[in-house]
Design a protein around this motif. Structure first.
Motif, PDB file in Angstrom:
ATOM      1  N   LEU A   1      -5.472 -10.850  -2.222  1.00  0.00           N
ATOM      2  CA  LEU A   1      -6.161 -10.753  -0.944  1.00  0.00           C
ATOM      3  C   LEU A   1      -7.098 -11.944  -0.797  1.00  0.00           C
ATOM      4  O   LEU A   1      -7.993 -12.144  -1.624  1.00  0.00           O
ATOM      5  CB  LEU A   1      -6.972  -9.449  -0.888  1.00  0.00           C
ATOM      6  CG  LEU A   1      -8.022  -9.337   0.227  1.00  0.00           C
ATOM      7  CD1 LEU A   1      -7.355  -9.333   1.589  1.00  0.00           C
ATOM      8  CD2 LEU A   1      -8.881  -8.106   0.036  1.00  0.00           C
TER       9      LEU A   1
ATOM     10  N   ALA B   1       0.228 -12.788  -4.727  1.00  0.00           N
ATOM     11  CA  ALA B   1      -0.263 -12.589  -3.362  1.00  0.00           C
ATOM     12  C   ALA B   1      -1.621 -11.887  -3.308  1.00  0.00           C
ATOM     13  O   ALA B   1      -1.744 -10.801  -2.752  1.00  0.00           O
ATOM     14  CB  ALA B   1       0.765 -11.793  -2.560  1.00  0.00           C
TER      15      ALA B   1
ATOM     16  N   ASP C   1      -5.407  -9.608   8.183  1.00  0.00           N
ATOM     17  CA  ASP C   1      -5.622  -9.311   6.765  1.00  0.00           C
ATOM     18  C   ASP C   1      -7.041  -8.812   6.557  1.00  0.00           C
ATOM     19  O   ASP C   1      -7.925  -9.030   7.401  1.00  0.00           O
ATOM     20  CB  ASP C   1      -5.393 -10.568   5.919  1.00  0.00           C
ATOM     21  CG  ASP C   1      -3.932 -10.964   5.861  1.00  0.00           C
ATOM     22  OD1 ASP C   1      -3.108 -10.084   5.543  1.00  0.00           O
ATOM     23  OD2 ASP C   1      -3.609 -12.133   6.137  1.00  0.00           O
TER      24      ASP C   1
ATOM     25  N   THR D   1      -1.205 -15.280   4.639  1.00  0.00           N
ATOM     26  CA  THR D   1      -0.987 -16.237   3.548  1.00  0.00           C
ATOM     27  C   THR D   1       0.450 -16.246   3.042  1.00  0.00           C
ATOM     28  O   THR D   1       0.947 -17.283   2.614  1.00  0.00           O
ATOM     29  CB  THR D   1      -1.936 -15.925   2.364  1.00  0.00           C
ATOM     30  OG1 THR D   1      -1.790 -14.548   1.986  1.00  0.00           O
ATOM     31  CG2 THR D   1      -3.380 -16.200   2.727  1.00  0.00           C
ATOM     32  N   CYS D   2       1.132 -15.104   3.091  1.00  0.00           N
ATOM     33  CA  CYS D   2       2.478 -15.010   2.493  1.00  0.00           C
ATOM     34  C   CYS D   2       3.564 -14.521   3.449  1.00  0.00           C
ATOM     35  O   CYS D   2       4.628 -15.127   3.534  1.00  0.00           O
ATOM     36  CB  CYS D   2       2.441 -14.066   1.284  1.00  0.00           C
ATOM     37  SG  CYS D   2       1.390 -14.640  -0.061  1.00  0.00           S
TER      38      CYS D   2
ATOM     39  N   ARG E   1      -2.685  -7.268   3.283  1.00  0.00           N
ATOM     40  CA  ARG E   1      -3.547  -8.049   2.396  1.00  0.00           C
ATOM     41  C   ARG E   1      -3.145  -9.535   2.355  1.00  0.00           C
ATOM     42  O   ARG E   1      -3.960 -10.386   2.065  1.00  0.00           O
ATOM     43  CB  ARG E   1      -3.465  -7.504   0.958  1.00  0.00           C
ATOM     44  CG  ARG E   1      -3.854  -6.041   0.788  1.00  0.00           C
ATOM     45  CD  ARG E   1      -5.336  -5.833   0.914  1.00  0.00           C
ATOM     46  NE  ARG E   1      -5.703  -4.477   0.555  1.00  0.00           N
ATOM     47  CZ  ARG E   1      -5.560  -3.418   1.346  1.00  0.00           C
ATOM     48  NH1 ARG E   1      -5.034  -3.564   2.558  1.00  0.00           N
ATOM     49  NH2 ARG E   1      -5.931  -2.217   0.957  1.00  0.00           N
ATOM     50  N   ASP E   2      -1.865  -9.796   2.624  1.00  0.00           N
ATOM     51  CA  ASP E   2      -1.370 -11.177   2.473  1.00  0.00           C
ATOM     52  C   ASP E   2      -0.456 -11.585   3.617  1.00  0.00           C
ATOM     53  O   ASP E   2       0.456 -12.368   3.444  1.00  0.00           O
ATOM     54  CB  ASP E   2      -0.623 -11.312   1.143  1.00  0.00           C
ATOM     55  CG  ASP E   2       0.639 -10.447   1.099  1.00  0.00           C
ATOM     56  OD1 ASP E   2       0.739  -9.502   1.911  1.00  0.00           O
ATOM     57  OD2 ASP E   2       1.512 -10.704   0.261  1.00  0.00           O
TER      58      ASP E   2
END
Length: 220
Positions: free
Chosen positions: A189, A187, A7, A131-132, A127-128
């Motif tokens: 960054l 979501a 990311d 995390t996602c 970007r995610d």
């Protein structure tokens, strides 16, 4: 299956680095940003305003984004059309940032990305991702660089393509995009808690690639 998530903000070199790491590790490279860019290109072609979430959500059903690999190179197909050469303009970049926050746009691409990761050794950048998209990735890297360095890289990239551009304006756009990407509701960054922070401002591409491979080898 092994998954690597990279990311970071616009212009950090994520795609270039991820492609090289994928080649060295014999992984599938998934450029999630290019998939969002393909959708943004469709919205631009349809003349839809980036603020018109209702219309954007409606036309998502008309869009098919897929990936193909030819001689190790990824091709992004928008409704069957290879759009690799059309999705790297500043106009598409800004439309991508404006529209990738919408739930309908994200849902359209999320399942394809996760399905790929279940069946292949993949490296994804975006970007995610950590995390996602791939919260359980074996290695997560947050790759960044100063806004000035990222603008310089983007400027040289655009000039190589024969696109007339202004360095100061590119840096302004990058800073604006950072602000938007970091503060969007869906979501945003951000660095995953278990991601390795890697600033590439003063590193060569090869040094960054070697560092990520070293990190991956250590976590296997």
């Amino acid at each position: 299956m092994y998954n690597i998530a990279i990311d970071g903000p616009a212009g950090a070199g994520k795609s270039t680095i991820a492609k090289m790491v994928a080649k060295k590790l014999d992984f599938i490279y998934v450029d999630t940003g290019a998939m969002y860019r393909a959708m943004a290109l469709y919205f631009l072609r349809q003349g839809i305003a980036p603020q018109d979430e209702e219309q954007i959500s409606k036309v998502c059903d008309d869009i098919q984004v897929s990936l193909e690999y030819e001689n190790g190179e990824q091709k992004v197909l928008l409704n069957g059309e290879n759009v690799n050469g059309l999705i790297r303009t500043e106009e598409v970049s800004m439309m991508t940032s404006d529209t990738s926050k919408y739930p309908a746009v994200r849902a359209k691409l999320l399942s394809l990305q996760q399905d790929l990761a279940k069946t292949k050794n993949v490296i994804m950048d975006g970007r995610d991702i950590g995390t996602c998209v791939l919260p359980n990735a074996d290695l997560k890297v947050y790759l960044t660089a100063s806004s000035a360095e990222r603008a310089r890289r983007r400027y040289l990239e655009q000039k190589e393509r024969g696109i007339d551009c202004d360095l100061a304006q590119i840096e302004q756009d990058i800073i604006a995009r950072d602000e938007q990407d970091m503060n969007r509701e869906i979501a945003p960054l951000k660095q995953a808690e278990d991601a390795v922070y890697l600033d590439s401002s003063d590193l060569t591409i090869d040094q960054v690639v070697d560092k990520i491979i070293e990190l991956f080898t250590a976590c296997k």
